[in-house]
Design a protein around this motif. Sequence first.
Motif, PDB file in Angstrom:
ATOM      1  N   ASP A  33       0.790  -1.213   0.000  1.00  9.56           N
ATOM      2  CA  ASP A  33       0.000   0.000   0.000  1.00  9.56           C
ATOM      3  C   ASP A  33       0.836   1.283   0.000  1.00  9.56           C
ATOM      4  N   LEU A  34       2.160   1.159   0.052  1.00 10.96           N
ATOM      5  CA  LEU A  34       2.991   2.355   0.109  1.00 10.96           C
ATOM      6  C   LEU A  34       3.042   3.032  -1.260  1.00 10.96           C
ATOM      7  N   PRO A  35       2.741   4.306  -1.318  1.00 12.71           N
ATOM      8  CA  PRO A  35       2.869   5.027  -2.584  1.00 12.71           C
ATOM      9  C   PRO A  35       4.347   5.195  -2.959  1.00 12.71           C
ATOM     10  N   ILE A  36       4.605   5.349  -4.232  1.00 14.36           N
ATOM     11  CA  ILE A  36       5.984   5.476  -4.728  1.00 14.36           C
ATOM     12  C   ILE A  36       6.727   6.641  -4.063  1.00 14.36           C
ATOM     13  N   PRO A  37       6.129   7.825  -3.889  1.00 16.38           N
ATOM     14  CA  PRO A  37       6.868   8.913  -3.217  1.00 16.38           C
ATOM     15  C   PRO A  37       7.320   8.548  -1.798  1.00 16.38           C
ATOM     16  N   VAL A  38       6.527   7.777  -1.091  1.00 20.28           N
ATOM     17  CA  VAL A  38       6.908   7.363   0.265  1.00 20.28           C
ATOM     18  C   VAL A  38       8.102   6.412   0.200  1.00 20.28           C
ATOM     19  N   VAL A  39       8.084   5.492  -0.743  1.00 23.31           N
ATOM     20  CA  VAL A  39       9.203   4.567  -0.911  1.00 23.31           C
ATOM     21  C   VAL A  39      10.473   5.341  -1.265  1.00 23.31           C
ATOM     22  N   VAL A  40      10.345   6.320  -2.151  1.00 20.63           N
ATOM     23  CA  VAL A  40      11.499   7.147  -2.530  1.00 20.63           C
ATOM     24  C   VAL A  40      12.021   7.903  -1.312  1.00 20.63           C
ATOM     25  N   TRP A  41      11.126   8.456  -0.501  1.00 15.64           N
ATOM     26  CA  TRP A  41      11.533   9.177   0.706  1.00 15.64           C
ATOM     27  C   TRP A  41      12.265   8.243   1.682  1.00 15.64           C
ATOM     28  N   ILE A  42      11.778   7.054   1.862  1.00 15.03           N
ATOM     29  CA  ILE A  42      12.431   6.080   2.749  1.00 15.03           C
ATOM     30  C   ILE A  42      13.843   5.772   2.253  1.00 15.03           C
ATOM     31  N   VAL A  43      13.981   5.581   0.953  1.00 16.74           N
ATOM     32  CA  VAL A  43      15.305   5.288   0.384  1.00 16.74           C
ATOM     33  C   VAL A  43      16.245   6.482   0.545  1.00 16.74           C
ATOM     34  N   ILE A  44      15.738   7.692   0.366  1.00 15.02           N
ATOM     35  CA  ILE A  44      16.571   8.889   0.535  1.00 15.02           C
ATOM     36  C   ILE A  44      17.048   9.022   1.974  1.00 15.02           C
ATOM     37  N   VAL A  45      16.142   8.830   2.933  1.00 10.82           N
ATOM     38  CA  VAL A  45      16.522   8.919   4.352  1.00 10.82           C
ATOM     39  C   VAL A  45      17.577   7.862   4.688  1.00 10.82           C
ATOM     40  N   LYS A  46      17.389   6.654   4.187  1.00 13.09           N
ATOM     41  CA  LYS A  46      18.365   5.580   4.413  1.00 13.09           C
ATOM     42  C   LYS A  46      19.719   5.939   3.808  1.00 13.09           C
ATOM     43  N   ALA A  47      19.724   6.490   2.593  1.00  9.50           N
ATOM     44  CA  ALA A  47      20.972   6.853   1.926  1.00  9.50           C
ATOM     45  C   ALA A  47      21.701   7.974   2.665  1.00  9.50           C
ATOM     46  N   VAL A  48      20.956   8.965   3.142  1.00  6.87           N
ATOM     47  CA  VAL A  48      21.578  10.055   3.906  1.00  6.87           C
ATOM     48  C   VAL A  48      22.171   9.519   5.210  1.00  6.87           C
ATOM     49  N   GLY A  49      21.431   8.667   5.891  1.00 11.33           N
ATOM     50  CA  GLY A  49      21.949   8.056   7.115  1.00 11.33           C
ATOM     51  C   GLY A  49      23.202   7.242   6.869  1.00 11.33           C
ATOM     52  N   MET A  50      23.214   6.483   5.782  1.00 11.46           N
ATOM     53  CA  MET A  50      24.394   5.681   5.445  1.00 11.46           C
ATOM     54  C   MET A  50      25.582   6.584   5.100  1.00 11.46           C
ATOM     55  N   ALA A  51      25.331   7.691   4.398  1.00 11.02           N
ATOM     56  CA  ALA A  51      26.415   8.618   4.059  1.00 11.02           C
ATOM     57  C   ALA A  51      27.013   9.247   5.315  1.00 11.02           C
ATOM     58  N   ILE A  52      26.156   9.634   6.266  1.00  8.72           N
ATOM     59  CA  ILE A  52      26.657  10.200   7.520  1.00  8.72           C
ATOM     60  C   ILE A  52      27.458   9.153   8.293  1.00  8.72           C
ATOM     61  N   PHE A  53      26.936   7.939   8.365  1.00  5.01           N
ATOM     62  CA  PHE A  53      27.623   6.847   9.071  1.00  5.01           C
ATOM     63  C   PHE A  53      28.993   6.582   8.451  1.00  5.01           C
ATOM     64  N   ARG A  54      29.034   6.439   7.113  1.00  2.04           N
ATOM     65  CA  ARG A  54      30.299   6.153   6.433  1.00  2.04           C
ATOM     66  C   ARG A  54      31.270   7.331   6.553  1.00  2.04           C
ATOM     67  N   GLY A  55      30.735   8.551   6.451  1.00  5.00           N
ATOM     68  CA  GLY A  55      31.592   9.731   6.566  1.00  5.00           C
ATOM     69  C   GLY A  55      32.218   9.850   7.946  1.00  5.00           C
ATOM     70  N   ALA A  56      31.416   9.623   8.977  1.00  4.83           N
ATOM     71  CA  ALA A  56      31.926   9.715  10.348  1.00  4.83           C
ATOM     72  C   ALA A  56      32.967   8.636  10.619  1.00  4.83           C
ATOM     73  N   ASN A  57      32.696   7.407  10.213  1.00  2.00           N
ATOM     74  CA  ASN A  57      33.656   6.330  10.446  1.00  2.00           C
ATOM     75  C   ASN A  57      34.917   6.503   9.613  1.00  2.00           C
ATOM     76  N   GLY A  58      34.775   6.979   8.381  1.00  2.00           N
ATOM     77  CA  GLY A  58      35.953   7.216   7.546  1.00  2.00           C
ATOM     78  C   GLY A  58      36.834   8.315   8.110  1.00  2.00           C
ATOM     79  N   GLN A  59      36.207   9.385   8.570  1.00  2.00           N
ATOM     80  CA  GLN A  59      36.958  10.486   9.161  1.00  2.00           C
ATOM     81  C   GLN A  59      37.645  10.041  10.455  1.00  2.00           C
ATOM     82  N   LYS A  60      36.938   9.274  11.271  1.00  2.00           N
ATOM     83  CA  LYS A  60      37.510   8.782  12.524  1.00  2.00           C
ATOM     84  C   LYS A  60      38.692   7.844  12.247  1.00  2.00           C
TER      85      LYS A  60
END
Length: 104
Positions: free
Chosen positions: A39-66
């Motif tokens: 039942d999830l509309p496509i924009p909601v799925v896209v938003w979920i993927v964007i939030v996940k990608a931003v979180g992963m980028a922050i996680f990878r950036g912080a660990n790489g910098q550390k």
Amino acid sequence: MDITTDGFGFMLVFGDLAWVPFTYSLQARYLVTFKAGKDLPIPVVVWIVIVKAVGMAIFRGANGQKNKFRTNPNDPAVKHLKTLPTERGTQLLISGWGGIARHV
């Protein structure tokens, strides 16, 4: 890497055995239980993927910098970061991705 740099203790054991499996499967469990996946509309799925990608980028950036700071604190990419001396004599990052990620 956690064991070699942070030590093997209760938090690492608990996280690996309880927290990680719980959080990794929680979203799928919700979708299966409530049949919300179909039942999830496509924009909601896209938003979920964007939030996940931003979180992963922050996680990878912080660990790489550390990691870069731990291996070579004089590297130009991390030399400008502010640090706080600890009781053990090591430096704790308080600026950059590492400083931000500690408070998220």
